[in-house]
Motif scaffolding. Structure first.
Motif, PDB file in Angstrom:
ATOM      1  N   ALA A  66       0.829  -1.209   0.000  1.00  0.00           N
ATOM      2  CA  ALA A  66       0.000   0.000   0.000  1.00  0.00           C
ATOM      3  C   ALA A  66       0.864   1.260   0.000  1.00  0.00           C
ATOM      4  O   ALA A  66       1.938   1.301   0.618  1.00  0.00           O
ATOM      5  N   LYS A  67       0.411   2.272  -0.702  1.00  0.00           N
ATOM      6  CA  LYS A  67       1.126   3.548  -0.741  1.00  0.00           C
ATOM      7  C   LYS A  67       0.133   4.665  -1.074  1.00  0.00           C
ATOM      8  O   LYS A  67      -0.912   4.419  -1.707  1.00  0.00           O
ATOM      9  N   PRO A  68       0.417   5.888  -0.643  1.00  0.00           N
ATOM     10  CA  PRO A  68      -0.508   7.001  -0.900  1.00  0.00           C
ATOM     11  C   PRO A  68      -0.628   7.286  -2.396  1.00  0.00           C
ATOM     12  O   PRO A  68       0.322   7.088  -3.161  1.00  0.00           O
ATOM     13  N   ILE A  69      -1.787   7.739  -2.794  1.00  0.00           N
ATOM     14  CA  ILE A  69      -1.985   8.142  -4.193  1.00  0.00           C
ATOM     15  C   ILE A  69      -1.357   9.530  -4.368  1.00  0.00           C
ATOM     16  O   ILE A  69      -1.688  10.459  -3.630  1.00  0.00           O
ATOM     17  N   PRO A  70      -0.450   9.696  -5.323  1.00  0.00           N
ATOM     18  CA  PRO A  70       0.233  10.998  -5.495  1.00  0.00           C
ATOM     19  C   PRO A  70      -0.618  11.999  -6.269  1.00  0.00           C
ATOM     20  O   PRO A  70      -0.280  12.401  -7.394  1.00  0.00           O
ATOM     21  N   TRP A  71      -1.756  12.386  -5.651  1.00  0.00           N
ATOM     22  CA  TRP A  71      -2.611  13.366  -6.313  1.00  0.00           C
ATOM     23  C   TRP A  71      -1.851  14.673  -6.545  1.00  0.00           C
ATOM     24  O   TRP A  71      -1.027  15.080  -5.727  1.00  0.00           O
ATOM     25  N   ILE A  72      -2.131  15.343  -7.635  1.00  0.00           N
ATOM     26  CA  ILE A  72      -1.504  16.631  -7.942  1.00  0.00           C
ATOM     27  C   ILE A  72      -2.416  17.744  -7.438  1.00  0.00           C
ATOM     28  O   ILE A  72      -3.587  17.817  -7.827  1.00  0.00           O
ATOM     29  N   ARG A  73      -1.891  18.581  -6.571  1.00  0.00           N
ATOM     30  CA  ARG A  73      -2.697  19.658  -5.991  1.00  0.00           C
ATOM     31  C   ARG A  73      -3.050  20.685  -7.057  1.00  0.00           C
ATOM     32  O   ARG A  73      -2.204  21.087  -7.864  1.00  0.00           O
ATOM     33  N   ILE A  74      -4.296  21.145  -7.049  1.00  0.00           N
ATOM     34  CA  ILE A  74      -4.767  22.116  -8.042  1.00  0.00           C
ATOM     35  C   ILE A  74      -4.919  23.504  -7.422  1.00  0.00           C
ATOM     36  O   ILE A  74      -4.387  24.479  -7.934  1.00  0.00           O
ATOM     37  N   HIS A  75      -5.656  23.596  -6.317  1.00  0.00           N
ATOM     38  CA  HIS A  75      -5.914  24.885  -5.684  1.00  0.00           C
ATOM     39  C   HIS A  75      -4.881  25.134  -4.595  1.00  0.00           C
ATOM     40  O   HIS A  75      -4.802  24.381  -3.630  1.00  0.00           O
ATOM     41  N   GLU A  76      -4.103  26.209  -4.750  1.00  0.00           N
ATOM     42  CA  GLU A  76      -3.060  26.505  -3.766  1.00  0.00           C
ATOM     43  C   GLU A  76      -2.866  28.012  -3.657  1.00  0.00           C
ATOM     44  O   GLU A  76      -2.582  28.677  -4.658  1.00  0.00           O
ATOM     45  N   LEU A  77      -3.031  28.526  -2.460  1.00  0.00           N
ATOM     46  CA  LEU A  77      -2.842  29.954  -2.218  1.00  0.00           C
ATOM     47  C   LEU A  77      -1.404  30.217  -1.778  1.00  0.00           C
ATOM     48  O   LEU A  77      -0.726  29.321  -1.271  1.00  0.00           O
ATOM     49  N   PRO A  78      -0.915  31.459  -1.942  1.00  0.00           N
ATOM     50  CA  PRO A  78       0.436  31.795  -1.482  1.00  0.00           C
ATOM     51  C   PRO A  78       0.566  31.580   0.030  1.00  0.00           C
ATOM     52  O   PRO A  78      -0.418  31.606   0.772  1.00  0.00           O
ATOM     53  N   ASP A  79       1.795  31.389   0.491  1.00  0.00           N
ATOM     54  CA  ASP A  79       2.045  31.118   1.906  1.00  0.00           C
ATOM     55  C   ASP A  79       1.617  32.269   2.818  1.00  0.00           C
ATOM     56  O   ASP A  79       1.320  32.057   3.992  1.00  0.00           O
ATOM     57  N   HIS A  80       1.588  33.505   2.279  1.00  0.00           N
ATOM     58  CA  HIS A  80       1.261  34.656   3.124  1.00  0.00           C
ATOM     59  C   HIS A  80      -0.247  34.908   3.202  1.00  0.00           C
ATOM     60  O   HIS A  80      -0.673  35.906   3.776  1.00  0.00           O
ATOM     61  N   VAL A  81      -1.041  34.006   2.640  1.00  0.00           N
ATOM     62  CA  VAL A  81      -2.494  34.167   2.659  1.00  0.00           C
ATOM     63  C   VAL A  81      -3.123  33.132   3.591  1.00  0.00           C
ATOM     64  O   VAL A  81      -2.833  31.939   3.485  1.00  0.00           O
ATOM     65  N   TYR A  82      -3.979  33.596   4.478  1.00  0.00           N
ATOM     66  CA  TYR A  82      -4.695  32.702   5.384  1.00  0.00           C
ATOM     67  C   TYR A  82      -6.116  32.507   4.854  1.00  0.00           C
ATOM     68  O   TYR A  82      -6.844  33.459   4.610  1.00  0.00           O
ATOM     69  N   PHE A  83      -6.500  31.244   4.671  1.00  0.00           N
ATOM     70  CA  PHE A  83      -7.865  30.918   4.255  1.00  0.00           C
ATOM     71  C   PHE A  83      -8.356  29.755   5.089  1.00  0.00           C
ATOM     72  O   PHE A  83      -7.643  28.756   5.249  1.00  0.00           O
ATOM     73  N   ASN A  84      -9.559  29.878   5.607  1.00  0.00           N
ATOM     74  CA  ASN A  84     -10.114  28.855   6.477  1.00  0.00           C
ATOM     75  C   ASN A  84     -11.381  28.279   5.851  1.00  0.00           C
ATOM     76  O   ASN A  84     -12.383  28.983   5.698  1.00  0.00           O
ATOM     77  N   HIS A  85     -11.339  26.989   5.478  1.00  0.00           N
ATOM     78  CA  HIS A  85     -12.507  26.356   4.866  1.00  0.00           C
ATOM     79  C   HIS A  85     -13.697  26.322   5.828  1.00  0.00           C
ATOM     80  O   HIS A  85     -14.832  26.599   5.436  1.00  0.00           O
ATOM     81  N   SER A  86     -13.459  25.960   7.077  1.00  0.00           N
ATOM     82  CA  SER A  86     -14.572  25.837   8.023  1.00  0.00           C
ATOM     83  C   SER A  86     -15.277  27.177   8.238  1.00  0.00           C
ATOM     84  O   SER A  86     -16.497  27.232   8.398  1.00  0.00           O
ATOM     85  N   GLN A  87     -14.511  28.267   8.235  1.00  0.00           N
ATOM     86  CA  GLN A  87     -15.099  29.599   8.395  1.00  0.00           C
ATOM     87  C   GLN A  87     -16.102  29.886   7.277  1.00  0.00           C
ATOM     88  O   GLN A  87     -17.174  30.440   7.500  1.00  0.00           O
ATOM     89  N   HIS A  88     -15.768  29.475   6.062  1.00  0.00           N
ATOM     90  CA  HIS A  88     -16.639  29.732   4.917  1.00  0.00           C
ATOM     91  C   HIS A  88     -17.769  28.700   4.816  1.00  0.00           C
ATOM     92  O   HIS A  88     -18.915  29.054   4.569  1.00  0.00           O
TER      93      HIS A  88
END
Length: 418
Positions: A314-336
């Protein structure tokens, strides 16, 4: 000489009138397009329903433009007036109230958006193809041709006026008995050189700033994933909730990619695909059953009688990330998702209709701030906002009809940057 000056003035006036008449509608449509993409595209499509209704032939469904403008400015007031069509529309789309644009979009802005919608809906029959191709590329080509024609007309006008001016100088010099002065080649003329240098400087500055602003943005990014996972099949056809797989979106900053065991909850029993034919972005057929076998390989699972898991394989699936914000940006999914009650489609588009997922929104600062300026917070029965007594009182006594994210500090710098 006076006669030649009059001719030159008349020629310039005629060129200006032709330009204004020929391009006024196109420029207005371009303004409407920009306004539509900024304010409307997150919830509406022209040719099909999305979070809100399709806007094609919208003017045929309302009694007048004034009524549409009133709805855009303040849908709550139109609903309160008892308008039957408005209330039917409100009920048909899950009683989700349209964002209030009063003070954000003027009457002229809404007119420009409606003109753009009318222009696009009129294009549909002419640009549709047997293969069902979209009109995006054709529209872009039309704009390019428009700008090319405009540039050509202006260059011709400049050349003619320049020749007229040169001839006028020669006639005036000859009449006054002055010796003819040899014409300076245009490429040695200081004025011409200065204008060209300024134009090049402005173009380079615009090009650099436009590209610098877009650094790091990945709108329409659509990578090929290690397993062809169709959101259309899972979230669309089979109606699996987004939060079943992306559970952390309710409780955390990150929605997270689901681990293999979440996939195997269903695919221990579902080992073959029998739904509609799957196709990738290039139109190639995809074997759904073969993709499930890829999942088993990553999980270390051997199907069939006596099915077993082999943890060593067994090994993790190497999904390619699509949505990515810059490191200096804070975004909270639960808040939205939990507090703001924002639907996934608002930021991610019609994910339930995508086979291969792509980044729908630009996720730029301007895009986020504009959403905060226009999105009304759901105050009713939302304990998170109980401390805002001023706004609760305002809603009760009718001094305000809604509260936007901006009103509770949603455009403060430290909300997203700290």
């Amino acid at each position: 000489m006076i006669q030649l000056n009059r001719i030159t003035a008349k020629f310039g006036f005629i060129v200006s009138i032709v330009f204004l008449l020929f391009f006024a509608n196109s420029v207005r449509a371009q303004d409407g397009k920009a306004l539509f993409q900024t304010n409307c595209a997150s919830c509406h499509r022209i040719d099909k329903d999305a979070t809100g209704p399709a806007l094609e032939h919208v003017e045929d469904r309302w009694p007048s433009r004034d009524k549409i403008i009133a709805w855009v400015h303040n849908s709550a007031a139109v609903l309160a007036s008892g308008d039957k069509y408005a209330n039917d529309l409100f009920n048909r789309f899950g009683k989700t109230q349209m964002t209030k644009f009063q003070g954000i979009l003027s009457d002229k802005d809404v007119d420009a958006i409606l003109d753009y919608i009318k222009t696009e809906q009129d294009k549909q029959p002419a640009t549709a193809t047997a293969a069902g191709a979209t009109t995006t590329q054709a529209s872009g080509s039309d704009n390019t041709l428009l700008y090319a024609v405009l540039t050509g007309i202006l260059l011709i006008a400049v050349f003619i006026l320049w020749q007229v001016n040169t001839n006028l100088k020669k006639v005036a010099a000859k009449k006054e008995g002055q010796p003819a002065i040899a014409a300076i080649p245009w490429y040695r003329n200081k004025k011409v050189i200065t204008i060209i240098a300024i134009a090049i400087f402005i173009y380079i500055g615009f090009w650099l700033s436009s590209n610098a602003i877009g650094i790091g943005r990945q709108q329409n990014y659509e990578p090929r994933q290690p397993i062809f996972y169709s959101h259309k099949v899972h979230a669309g056809i089979n109606q699996i909730s987004c939060l079943y797989c992306h559970t952390n979106a309710q409780y955390s900053r990150h929605a997270t990619v689901p681990p293999i065991n979440v996939c195997m909850n269903c695919h221990l029993a579902i080992n073959s695909y029998s739904g509609p034919q799957l196709k990738d972005a290039e139109g190639n057929d995809i074997d759904g059953t073969a993709e499930i076998q890829k999942l088993y390989k990553y999980a270390g699972f051997t199907p069939g009688p006596g099915a077993t898991f082999d943890a060593s394989k067994a090994k993790p699936i190497p999904w390619i990330r699509i949505h990515e914000l810059p490191d200096h940006v804070y975004f909270n999914h639960s808040q939205h998702v939990m507090v703001g009650k924002v639907q996934c489609q608002t930021c991610h588009g019609e994910i339930n209709k995508m086979d291969e997922v792509k980044q729908f929104a630009p996720l730029s600062m301007n895009w986020c701030i504009n959403c905060h300026r226009t999105t009304a917070v759901q105050f009713k029965d939302n304990g998170f906002y109980s401390i805002y007594t001023k706004y609760h009182e305002g809603l009760k006594n009718g001094t305000i009809d809604s509260v936007t994210v901006q009103m509770i500090g949603g455009t403060d710098c430290q909300k997203c940057h700290y």
